[in-house]
Design a protein around this motif. Structure first.
Motif, PDB file in Angstrom:
ATOM      1  N   SER A  12      31.003   5.112  38.859  1.00 28.93           N
ATOM      2  CA  SER A  12      32.226   4.876  38.092  1.00 28.93           C
ATOM      3  C   SER A  12      32.730   6.175  37.456  1.00 28.93           C
ATOM      4  N   THR A  13      33.966   6.121  36.975  1.00 26.12           N
ATOM      5  CA  THR A  13      34.548   7.284  36.298  1.00 26.12           C
ATOM      6  C   THR A  13      33.950   7.399  34.899  1.00 26.12           C
ATOM      7  N   LEU A  14      34.170   8.537  34.283  1.00 24.01           N
ATOM      8  CA  LEU A  14      33.676   8.742  32.921  1.00 24.01           C
ATOM      9  C   LEU A  14      34.279   7.702  31.974  1.00 24.01           C
ATOM     10  N   MET A  15      35.596   7.480  32.086  1.00 20.72           N
ATOM     11  CA  MET A  15      36.235   6.539  31.168  1.00 20.72           C
ATOM     12  C   MET A  15      35.693   5.127  31.333  1.00 20.72           C
ATOM     13  N   PHE A  16      35.450   4.728  32.594  1.00 21.75           N
ATOM     14  CA  PHE A  16      34.893   3.397  32.824  1.00 21.75           C
ATOM     15  C   PHE A  16      33.548   3.283  32.091  1.00 21.75           C
ATOM     16  N   ASN A  17      32.753   4.345  32.212  1.00 21.35           N
ATOM     17  CA  ASN A  17      31.470   4.376  31.532  1.00 21.35           C
ATOM     18  C   ASN A  17      31.593   4.250  30.023  1.00 21.35           C
ATOM     19  N   LEU A  18      32.515   5.055  29.462  1.00 21.65           N
ATOM     20  CA  LEU A  18      32.687   5.046  28.009  1.00 21.65           C
ATOM     21  C   LEU A  18      33.197   3.693  27.522  1.00 21.65           C
ATOM     22  N   GLU A  19      34.033   3.074  28.345  1.00 23.61           N
ATOM     23  CA  GLU A  19      34.607   1.785  27.923  1.00 23.61           C
ATOM     24  C   GLU A  19      33.645   0.623  28.099  1.00 23.61           C
ATOM     25  N   ASN A  20      32.657   0.776  28.997  1.00 23.32           N
ATOM     26  CA  ASN A  20      31.840  -0.381  29.334  1.00 23.32           C
ATOM     27  C   ASN A  20      30.367  -0.271  28.983  1.00 23.32           C
ATOM     28  N   VAL A  21      29.920   0.911  28.583  1.00 20.75           N
ATOM     29  CA  VAL A  21      28.502   1.028  28.266  1.00 20.75           C
ATOM     30  C   VAL A  21      28.151  -0.010  27.190  1.00 20.75           C
ATOM     31  N   HIS A  22      27.007  -0.660  27.382  1.00 16.00           N
ATOM     32  CA  HIS A  22      26.638  -1.786  26.526  1.00 16.00           C
ATOM     33  C   HIS A  22      26.064  -1.261  25.211  1.00 16.00           C
ATOM     34  N   ILE A  23      26.804  -1.458  24.104  1.00 15.02           N
ATOM     35  CA  ILE A  23      26.357  -0.853  22.852  1.00 15.02           C
ATOM     36  C   ILE A  23      25.895  -1.856  21.800  1.00 15.02           C
ATOM     37  N   SER A  24      26.073  -3.146  22.074  1.00 11.63           N
ATOM     38  CA  SER A  24      25.719  -4.098  21.007  1.00 11.63           C
ATOM     39  C   SER A  24      24.209  -4.117  20.778  1.00 11.63           C
ATOM     40  N   GLY A  25      23.438  -3.631  21.754  1.00 15.46           N
ATOM     41  CA  GLY A  25      21.988  -3.589  21.576  1.00 15.46           C
ATOM     42  C   GLY A  25      21.507  -2.346  20.841  1.00 15.46           C
ATOM     43  N   ASP A  26      22.457  -1.471  20.462  1.00 18.14           N
ATOM     44  CA  ASP A  26      22.046  -0.216  19.835  1.00 18.14           C
ATOM     45  C   ASP A  26      21.585  -0.385  18.390  1.00 18.14           C
ATOM     46  N   GLN A  27      22.062  -1.443  17.744  1.00 21.17           N
ATOM     47  CA  GLN A  27      21.648  -1.690  16.363  1.00 21.17           C
ATOM     48  C   GLN A  27      20.362  -2.514  16.364  1.00 21.17           C
ATOM     49  N   ASN A  28      19.549  -2.318  15.366  1.00 23.25           N
ATOM     50  CA  ASN A  28      18.341  -3.127  15.234  1.00 23.25           C
ATOM     51  C   ASN A  28      18.713  -4.464  14.576  1.00 23.25           C
ATOM     52  N   HIS A  29      18.579  -5.561  15.341  1.00 24.72           N
ATOM     53  CA  HIS A  29      18.884  -6.880  14.792  1.00 24.72           C
ATOM     54  C   HIS A  29      17.622  -7.728  14.652  1.00 24.72           C
ATOM     55  N   ILE A  30      16.498  -7.040  14.559  1.00 22.91           N
ATOM     56  CA  ILE A  30      15.214  -7.747  14.498  1.00 22.91           C
ATOM     57  C   ILE A  30      14.574  -7.638  13.115  1.00 22.91           C
ATOM     58  N   ASP A  31      14.431  -6.393  12.622  1.00 24.54           N
ATOM     59  CA  ASP A  31      13.701  -6.192  11.367  1.00 24.54           C
ATOM     60  C   ASP A  31      14.687  -6.189  10.199  1.00 24.54           C
ATOM     61  N   CYS A  32      14.594  -7.191   9.339  1.00 20.80           N
ATOM     62  CA  CYS A  32      15.543  -7.298   8.227  1.00 20.80           C
ATOM     63  C   CYS A  32      15.308  -6.211   7.183  1.00 20.80           C
ATOM     64  N   ARG A  33      16.322  -5.387   6.979  1.00 24.79           N
ATOM     65  CA  ARG A  33      16.218  -4.289   6.009  1.00 24.79           C
ATOM     66  C   ARG A  33      17.534  -4.181   5.244  1.00 24.79           C
ATOM     67  N   PHE A  34      17.461  -4.324   3.942  1.00 24.63           N
ATOM     68  CA  PHE A  34      18.674  -4.217   3.118  1.00 24.63           C
ATOM     69  C   PHE A  34      18.369  -3.368   1.887  1.00 24.63           C
ATOM     70  N   PRO A  35      18.676  -2.062   1.954  1.00 29.08           N
ATOM     71  CA  PRO A  35      18.473  -1.218   0.785  1.00 29.08           C
ATOM     72  C   PRO A  35      19.601  -1.455  -0.217  1.00 29.08           C
ATOM     73  N   VAL A  36      19.258  -1.732  -1.449  1.00 32.45           N
ATOM     74  CA  VAL A  36      20.283  -2.005  -2.455  1.00 32.45           C
ATOM     75  C   VAL A  36      20.983  -0.692  -2.824  1.00 32.45           C
ATOM     76  N   GLN A  37      22.311  -0.741  -2.722  1.00 33.09           N
ATOM     77  CA  GLN A  37      23.089   0.467  -2.960  1.00 33.09           C
ATOM     78  C   GLN A  37      23.643   0.500  -4.374  1.00 33.09           C
ATOM     79  N   TYR A  38      24.120  -0.656  -4.833  1.00 29.60           N
ATOM     80  CA  TYR A  38      24.821  -0.705  -6.117  1.00 29.60           C
ATOM     81  C   TYR A  38      24.779  -2.153  -6.603  1.00 29.60           C
ATOM     82  N   VAL A  39      24.476  -2.337  -7.887  1.00 29.96           N
ATOM     83  CA  VAL A  39      24.412  -3.699  -8.419  1.00 29.96           C
ATOM     84  C   VAL A  39      25.768  -4.065  -9.019  1.00 29.96           C
ATOM     85  N   ILE A  40      26.318  -5.190  -8.574  1.00 31.89           N
ATOM     86  CA  ILE A  40      27.630  -5.621  -9.068  1.00 31.89           C
ATOM     87  C   ILE A  40      27.452  -6.636 -10.193  1.00 31.89           C
ATOM     88  N   ARG A  41      27.918  -6.265 -11.375  1.00 34.10           N
ATOM     89  CA  ARG A  41      27.849  -7.161 -12.541  1.00 34.10           C
ATOM     90  C   ARG A  41      29.181  -7.090 -13.271  1.00 34.10           C
TER      91      ARG A  41
END
Lengths: 419, 310
Positions: free
Chosen positions: A205-234
């Motif tokens: 395929s062309t470069l653009m086809f690659n850039l438009e179609n490469v599968h990226i939704s698996g790039d984030q970690n959706h397995i290990d729950c991690r939530f660092p607290v940034q700021y407390v809203i009160r």
């Protein structure tokens, strides 16, 4: 007409030397996807003519850097933007000389994909190896290797295949799984956005086809729950008297209301009562969403604490091994102390040992090194003043990354990946 | 299988909110620079989202050149009421009166470049340690390398050699006494993203962004709104046209475009077929472009620094 409201975002990094056609390729991508405006095009034409060129020099579109080099200004990562009906693209564009390893690392740190350019006439050079190694070290999941200037080697398939073979030999020592190869001519546009008529032997395929179609939704970690607290809203007003929410960015896993969570470092547990994106309540939150989370119980939580799942804890420790890229003229040395930033925490650390330095061209380990200088990469062992909650960088780029800051100058001096 | 994927507007929103919260966490005295333009409207809107249901924990500040569109000021006051935040106004006129800056003269006079001094004076007056702005990297070449957290020394100067590498999302806001940061949460947004977001969120904007009839005059291929304080050249005369503005700044340097786009949808359509960049209508950029042509004499460096400070 596409609404352009529901497209994906792909961040990629490009790296190369002055002559390998990187600026021309970026210019070509912008031009052929109609991301160049009339006034820019006019300026480009005029500028090309002034230089006595018969064709438009596409590299002039993005080459702010050349002028800066003449003026002696720091060469640095530049960010560029374009979009197609399918995706929005953010390019981090880093100059690729030996001394600019730190720029490559900076550009690579946020990228999903690395675009590597090879001049077909020259084949793989030192810089190619360095760039590929850094892309792999920084955990970029996808790599596209463009063999450029095919027009100057008569569109020869053998030239292309020899380079692919050589790259494959080298990359078998890297971690990157997804590597694609494309023969292109950035100057004439072959296989960039439009398929080449000069290289019928190429069936990919062309470069653009690659850039438009490469599968990226698996790039984030959706397995290990991690939530660092940034700021407390009160809010502390009458309407929201007892309201307390923990805001931040989810950097791993999926959180839902009703989930039992554990707070680090205290070890208290509670249940999530609500997850909000501003005033909108959501049924789940995942990386990289910015949310605010309310808990059922009144627990003492502040910035730097991390919400996790009890049955999936990060590693905890004060003695950690880190692969570090040094970014400052003052070298890293054993025994030195630095400020360390990791997730939303800031603490201090001491360098206990430099285990080895990597020769980034041969990938050899150099042992018995006493210091790491600017642009060096090496493995170090450090001790932190308080326990760190982390995952290996390979498992999670967010909980596995850290920076070191010089306490005297406040400069960011090192980029670390936890092993 | 459900795909855990954010669309680009949600990802940009999440990134900007993260940056804004980071400012509240890392700095003691932040302020949000508000011009009344669409970028600063979105920045303050995102700040509201970042701290909901609490109020934005810092003030908005408008550096007033005195050459504003009336519509912008009316919108500003309404907007500030709606957000329930404090508004600080510091004016270029008072910097002129105090002798801090000298007013440019002649028909091309603009107060655009004078704003910098007024801003730095205000930062010193209130001891602000972070000033959040709506600048985007796609606006012009010189901004392409700007950081989210941009360090300024004790003189308020941007020192290109002293900019810190920005890795992952680990922002380093550490500084010495008297130094401050400029923070740009919208760094990764483009003009098209801005308009799509305005449409999606159904945001109000100052009316001059939409097509309207106005008394204007033409100068150097651009169309400018006429106001009493402006001097026309002998060959220039005013006329009435249907125009809209793509950027809103000081009247003396904000060009209009002929347009029939009365709503956001038609603005987006116009943008997708547009032949000119957003800042092609800005006379201040045209001035710096010509300075860049002559960069050996004028010093490209200075032009670059100015464009990043302003």
């Amino acid at each position: 007409m596409p609404t352009r409201q529901d497209i994906e975002l792909l961040r990629f990094t490009t790296c190369g030397s002055v002559d390998d056609g990187k600026s021309t390729l970026i210019g070509r991508l912008l031009l052929d996807t109609r991301n160049i405006f009339e006034d820019q095009l006019q300026a480009l034409k005029a500028s090309s003519e002034r230089r006595g060129l018969s064709e438009m020099d596409l590299s002039l579109l993005t080459d702010g850097l050349k002028a800066e080099r003449e003026q002696g200004i720091t060469i640095d990562v530049a960010y560029r933007y374009f979009s197609t009906p399918k995706r929005k693209f953010i390019i981090s564009d880093a100059p690729g000389h030996l001394q600019y390893t730190r720029n490559m690392v900076t550009g690579a740190s946020t990228a999903n994909l690395a675009l590597i350019l090879i001049d077909a006439r020259k084949g793989m050079v030192e810089q190619t190896r360095r760039h590929a190694f850094i892309a792999s070290l920084l955990g970029i999941p996808h790599m596209v290797v463009c063999i450029n200037k095919m027009d100057l080697v008569d569109w020869d398939q053998t030239v292309y295949e020899n380079i692919v073979e050589e790259f494959r030999m080298f990359s078998s020592r890297l971690d990157t799984q997804d590597i694609q190869f494309i023969p292109i001519s950035a100057k004439f546009g072959d296989n960039v956005v439009d398929r080449s008529k000069n290289m019928n032997w190429y069936e990919g395929s062309t470069l653009m086809f690659n850039l438009e179609n490469v599968h990226i939704s698996g790039d984030q970690n959706h397995i290990d729950c991690r939530f660092p607290v940034q700021y407390v809203i009160r809010p502390q007003d009458d309407q929201f008297h007892d309201y307390r929410a923990y805001s931040g960015r989810i950097i791993g896993g999926v959180f839902r209301p009703g989930d039992k969570v554990m707070v680090l470092p205290s070890g208290f547990t509670s249940k999530i009562s609500k997850i909000n994106v501003a005033d909108r309540e959501v049924s789940e939150g995942f990386s990289p969403m910015s949310v605010s989370i309310q808990l059922e119980d009144d627990v003492d939580i502040s910035r730097g604490d991390m919400l996790v799942r009890e049955n999936n804890l990060p590693q905890t420790g004060q003695e950690i091994d880190v692969m570090i890229c040094w970014m400052n003229e003052k070298p890293l040395m054993e025994g030195k102390r630095y400020v360390l930033r990791h997730t939303t925490r800031e603490l201090r650390c001491m360098i206990k040992e430099i285990r080895y330095k990597i020769d980034i061209t041969t990938l050899r380990r150099l042992e018995n090194e006493k210091q790491l200088g600017m642009n060096d990469i090496g493995r170090i062992h450090l001790r932190t003043t308080l326990p760190l909650y982390y995952d290996s960088y390979r498992r999670n780029r967010n909980t596995g990354s850290l920076i070191l800051v010089d306490e005297a100058t406040n400069e960011t001096v090192g980029a670390g990946m936890i092993l | 299988m459900f795909s855990y994927n954010l669309n680009h507007l949600n990802e940009l929103e999440a990134e900007s909110i993260f940056v804004i919260r980071e400012v509240a966490a890392q700095f003691e005295r932040p302020v949000l620079l508000f011009s009344g333009g669409k970028d600063s409207i979105i920045t303050s809107y995102l700040a509201q989202k970042a701290f909901y249901p609490a109020k934005i924990p810092f003030a908005l500040m408008h550096i007033d050149t005195g050459h504003n569109f009336e519509e912008t000021i009316a919108f500003r006051d309404q907007w500030v009421d709606k957000l329930k935040v404090k508004l600080i106004v510091r004016s270029v006129q008072s910097s002129i009166d105090k002798g801090r800056v000298v007013e440019e003269k002649g028909p091309m006079a603009s107060r655009n470049s004078l704003q910098t001094i007024t801003l730095l004076d205000a930062i010193e007056e209130f001891r602000f340690d972070a000033a959040i702005g709506g600048a985007r990297r796609d606006e012009e070449k010189a901004r392409a390398k700007e950081r989210f957290f941009s360090h300024r020394d004790e003189f308020g100067q941007w020192e290109p050699k002293n900019q810190r590498p920005e890795l992952w999302t680990l922002f380093n806001g550490r500084k010495n006494h008297g130094e401050h940061f400029r923070i740009f949460p919208l760094s990764n947004w483009t003009e098209l993203d801005i308009w799509n977001y305005i449409q999606r969120e159904n945001l109000d904007l100052p009316s001059i962004y939409f097509a309207h009839k106005r008394k204007v005059f033409r100068r150097q291929n651009s169309i400018y709104a006429f106001a009493d304080f402006m001097q026309l050249l002998p060959e220039e005369k005013t006329e009435e046209l249907t125009v809209r503005f793509r950027t809103i700044g000081d009247m003396t340097c904000t060009g209009a475009m002929e347009s029939q786009a009365h709503d956001i949808k038609s603005i987006i359509a116009e943008l997708l077929t547009s032949r000119l960049t957003e800042r092609g209508t800005r006379i201040d950029d045209q001035r710096s472009e010509s300075a860049m042509e002559d960069r050996k004499k004028q010093g490209y460096f200075l032009a670059l620094v100015n464009s990043l400070i302003s």
